[in-house]
Design an enzyme around this catalytic site. Structure first.
Site, PDB file in Angstrom:
ATOM      1  CE1 TYR A  11     -23.419 -18.982 -19.332  1.00  0.00           C
ATOM      2  CE2 TYR A  11     -23.201 -21.358 -19.635  1.00  0.00           C
ATOM      3  CZ  TYR A  11     -23.291 -20.258 -18.794  1.00  0.00           C
ATOM      4  OH  TYR A  11     -23.261 -20.438 -17.434  1.00  0.00           O
ATOM      5  CB  ILE A  12     -18.556 -21.212 -22.840  1.00  0.00           C
ATOM      6  CG1 ILE A  12     -19.547 -22.097 -22.071  1.00  0.00           C
ATOM      7  CG2 ILE A  12     -17.168 -21.314 -22.210  1.00  0.00           C
ATOM      8  CD1 ILE A  12     -19.272 -23.579 -22.179  1.00  0.00           C
ATOM      9  CG  ASP A  31     -21.546 -16.599 -32.952  1.00  0.00           C
ATOM     10  OD1 ASP A  31     -21.216 -16.906 -31.791  1.00  0.00           O
ATOM     11  OD2 ASP A  31     -22.638 -16.941 -33.471  1.00  0.00           O
ATOM     12  CB  SER A 124     -18.085 -31.985 -23.633  1.00  0.00           C
ATOM     13  OG  SER A 124     -19.036 -32.481 -22.733  1.00  0.00           O
ATOM     14  CE1 TYR A 148     -21.969 -30.851 -27.495  1.00  0.00           C
ATOM     15  CE2 TYR A 148     -22.083 -32.354 -25.613  1.00  0.00           C
ATOM     16  CZ  TYR A 148     -21.633 -31.173 -26.177  1.00  0.00           C
ATOM     17  OH  TYR A 148     -20.853 -30.325 -25.444  1.00  0.00           O
ATOM     18  CE  LYS A 152     -18.448 -30.071 -28.251  1.00  0.00           C
ATOM     19  NZ  LYS A 152     -17.865 -28.786 -28.647  1.00  0.00           N
TER      20      LYS A 152
HETATM   21  N1  UFG Z   1     -31.786 -32.231 -14.899  1.00  0.00           N
HETATM   22  C1  UFG Z   1     -33.035 -32.326 -14.332  1.00  0.00           C
HETATM   23  N2  UFG Z   1     -34.032 -31.564 -14.858  1.00  0.00           N
HETATM   24  C2  UFG Z   1     -33.859 -30.712 -15.911  1.00  0.00           C
HETATM   25  C3  UFG Z   1     -32.544 -30.621 -16.475  1.00  0.00           C
HETATM   26  C4  UFG Z   1     -31.554 -31.413 -15.943  1.00  0.00           C
HETATM   27  O1  UFG Z   1     -33.266 -33.073 -13.391  1.00  0.00           O
HETATM   28  O2  UFG Z   1     -34.809 -30.051 -16.344  1.00  0.00           O
HETATM   29  C5  UFG Z   1     -30.687 -33.020 -14.298  1.00  0.00           C
HETATM   30  C6  UFG Z   1     -30.023 -34.013 -15.237  1.00  0.00           C
HETATM   31  O3  UFG Z   1     -30.698 -35.232 -15.244  1.00  0.00           O
HETATM   32  C7  UFG Z   1     -28.602 -34.078 -14.654  1.00  0.00           C
HETATM   33  C8  UFG Z   1     -28.371 -32.671 -14.117  1.00  0.00           C
HETATM   34  O4  UFG Z   1     -29.677 -32.114 -13.938  1.00  0.00           O
HETATM   35  O5  UFG Z   1     -28.548 -34.970 -13.575  1.00  0.00           O
HETATM   36  C9  UFG Z   1     -27.581 -31.782 -15.047  1.00  0.00           C
HETATM   37  O6  UFG Z   1     -28.215 -31.784 -16.318  1.00  0.00           O
HETATM   38  P1  UFG Z   1     -27.838 -30.742 -17.462  1.00  0.00           P
HETATM   39  O7  UFG Z   1     -28.775 -30.992 -18.614  1.00  0.00           O
HETATM   40  O8  UFG Z   1     -27.786 -29.356 -16.923  1.00  0.00           O
HETATM   41  O9  UFG Z   1     -26.345 -31.121 -17.840  1.00  0.00           O
HETATM   42  P2  UFG Z   1     -25.740 -32.531 -18.314  1.00  0.00           P
HETATM   43  O10 UFG Z   1     -24.901 -33.042 -17.201  1.00  0.00           O
HETATM   44  O11 UFG Z   1     -26.775 -33.421 -18.858  1.00  0.00           O
HETATM   45  O12 UFG Z   1     -24.873 -32.085 -19.565  1.00  0.00           O
HETATM   46  C10 UFG Z   1     -23.996 -30.999 -19.503  1.00  0.00           C
HETATM   47  C11 UFG Z   1     -23.944 -30.304 -20.846  1.00  0.00           C
HETATM   48  C12 UFG Z   1     -23.342 -31.199 -21.874  1.00  0.00           C
HETATM   49  C13 UFG Z   1     -22.032 -31.737 -21.407  1.00  0.00           C
HETATM   50  C14 UFG Z   1     -22.141 -32.378 -20.050  1.00  0.00           C
HETATM   51  C15 UFG Z   1     -20.776 -32.759 -19.545  1.00  0.00           C
HETATM   52  O13 UFG Z   1     -25.259 -29.937 -21.257  1.00  0.00           O
HETATM   53  O14 UFG Z   1     -23.129 -30.429 -23.040  1.00  0.00           O
HETATM   54  O15 UFG Z   1     -22.739 -31.463 -19.146  1.00  0.00           O
HETATM   55  O16 UFG Z   1     -20.848 -33.357 -18.313  1.00  0.00           O
HETATM   56  F1  UFG Z   1     -21.580 -32.651 -22.279  1.00  0.00           F
END
Ligand code: UFG
Length: 339
Positions: A11-12, A31, A124, A148, A152
Site C-alpha cells: 500500500y504505502i 517484494d 509507526s 507489531y 517497529k
Molecule cells: N476502528 C473501528 N472499527 C473498525 C476498525 C477500526 O472502530 O472496524 C477504530 C479503532 O478503534 C481506532 C480507529 O478506528 O479508533 C482507527 O483504527 P485503525 O485500525 O484504522 O488504525 P489504528 O489506529 O489502530 O492503527 C493504525 C495502523 C497501525 C499503526 C497505527 C499508528 O493500523 O499499523 O495506526 O497510529 F501502528
C-alpha cells in the site's frame, strides 16, 4: 544509481514508488508479493510511464538480498516490507518478530557490505504507546501494546546503532500516523486480504454493500464524542514525505526521526460523517466494545518534519474519503478485480 524500495508492491510502498519515479529517481522494487500485488507494479508503470525494476524476493532471505545488492548499484534503501496487522501480531508474534526485525537486519547488513549509506525506514506512531498527545519525536517511547509495535521500536534501535557505527550513514526513521486514501487515478490503493482490520477499508466495504455495518470499537473513550481519535494522513502526502526524507539522507549523516502526520485528530464518528458527506452514502454502524490494545487519542506534532524537511500534510479528510471510495468503486475486489 537506484533506490531500492522493499515492499514496493504494498500500500504505502506502491504510492511512494509513484512519487519517486515522478521525482526522477530510478526505482528497484523488492517484494515477495505475499501481501503486495504484481498488479500494483504494473499500475505504477501505468501512472508514471516508467517501469521500475522488480525482484520477487523476501527481505529475510539474506542470499537473495545479497544477490540483488551485488547486481545493482544501489544508492539508498526505502524499507517498507513488513507485516502490519496489529491483531495478527498478537496471535503470531514469532512471525512478526522474524519478518519485521530480521528483514531490517538483513537489509542493514547488505548496506554495510556494499557501502550503501542512505536508509529510510517505515516506522509507526505505535512506538509512542500511550504517551501524552501530541506525540513528539523526542518523547521517551513507551512499550507498544502489541508485538507489531515492538518490531517497529526494535528496528528503529537496530538502525540507530548501525548508523552510529558506520561513519557517513544517514538513517531517517519515519513514524507514520494513520494513512488513508489512494492515488487519485483510482489505480492504486489499499487492498487488505479478508476482513479489513483498519477503519477506512472497512467503511468502503460497508459503503459498497459488501459488509452490513461498521462496528465502532468503543464509545466510551475520553474524547469529545467517545470514539477513538486518530491523525489521518493521505497516502500521497505520506509518499511525498518519503521523497523529502530521501533528500535529507543525501545531505545529513546521522539519525533523523520524523512524525508524518497532519497534527489534527479526528474521531471515528467524524470520519464516518465526512465519508457520508463526500459520497452521499449512509454508513450503518453499531458501537461495540473497545478493541484490545487501542488507545483513546493519537495525533502528531508534525512541526519537526516541516522545519527540517519542508514537508507537511496538505490533503483533507474529505479528499482521503473521496480517493478511498474511488479506489473501492474501481476495484471492488482490490487488485484481484478483473481488468
Ligand atoms: N476502528 C473501528 N472499527 C473498525 C476498525 C477500526 O472502530 O472496524 C477504530 C479503532 O478503534 C481506532 C480507529 O478506528 O479508533 C482507527 O483504527 P485503525 O485500525 O484504522 O488504525 P489504528 O489506529 O489502530 O492503527 C493504525 C495502523 C497501525 C499503526 C497505527 C499508528 O493500523 O499499523 O495506526 O497510529 F501502528
Amino acid at each position: 544509481m537506484a533506490i531500492l524500495v522493499t515492499g514496493g508492491a504494498g500500500y504505502i510502498g506502491s504510492h511512494t514508488c509513484v512519487a519517486l519515479l515522478e521525482a526522477g529517481y530510478r526505482v528497484i522494487i523488492a517484494d515477495n508479493l505475499c501481501r503486495g500485488s504484481a498488479k500494483a507494479i504494473k499500475r505504477i508503470e501505468c501512472i508514471t510511464g516508467k517501469k521500475p525494476a522488480f525482484y520477487c524476493l523476501d527481505v529475510t532471505d539474506a542470499a537473495a538480498v545479497d544477490g540483488l545488492f551485488a547486481a545493482n548499484k544501489i544508492d539508498s534503501v526505502l524499507h517498507f516490507a513488513g507485516f502490519k496487522a496489529v491483531g495478527e501480531s498478537v496471535a503470531k508474534p514469532l512471525l512478526y518478530y522474524y519478518n519485521n526485525v530480521v528483514g531490517t537486519m538483513v537489509l542493514a547488513g547488505a548496506c554495510q557490505k556494499y557501502g550503501v549509506q542512505h536508509f529510510v525506514y517505515s516506522s509507526s506512531a505505535t512506538v509512542y504507546g500511550p504517551n501524552k498527545v501530541p506525540f513528539r519525536e523526542d518523547m521517551l517511547l513507551l512499550p507498544a501494546a502489541n508485538p507489531y509495535g515492538e518490531t517497529k521500536a526494535i528496528s528503529e534501535r537496530i538502525l540507530t546503532d548501525a548508523a552510529k557505527a558506520n561513519k557517513g550513514w544517514s538513517v531517517v526513521l519515519l513514524r507514520y500516523f494513520n494513512p488513508l486514501g489512494a492515488h487519485e487515478s483510482g489505480l492504486l490503493g489499499e487492498d487488505p486480504a479478508g476482513v479489513p482490520s483498519n477503519l477506512m477499508p472497512y467503511i468502503t466495504q460497508v459503503a459498497a454493500g459488501k459488509r452490513e455495518r461498521l462496528y465502532i470499537f468503543g464509545g466510551d473513550y475520553n474524547t469529545p464524542d467517545g470514539t477513538g481519535v486518530r491523525d489521518y494522513i493521505h497516502v500521497m502526502d505520506l509518499a511525498a514525505g518519503h521523497v523529502r526524507a530521501l533528500e535529507k539522507t543525501k545531505s545529513s549523516p546521522g539519525v533523523h526521526i520524523y512524525n508524518l502526520g497532519s497534527g489534527v485528530g479526528y474521531s471515528v464518528l467524524e470520519l464516518v460523517r465526512t465519508f457520508e458527506q463526500v459520497t452521499g452514502i449512509a454508513i450503518p454502524y453499531e458501537i461495540t466494545g473497545r478493541r484490545p490494545g487501542d488507545i483513546d487519542i493519537c495525533y502528531a506534532d508534525p512541526g519537526k518534519a516541516y522545519r527540517e524537511l519542508g514537508w507537511k500534510a496538505g490533503k483533507t479528510l474529505a479528499e482521503m474519503c473521496r480517493d478511498a471510495w474511488r479506489w473501492q468503486q474501481a476495484n471492488p475486489e482490490g487488485y484481484a478485480t478483473a481488468e
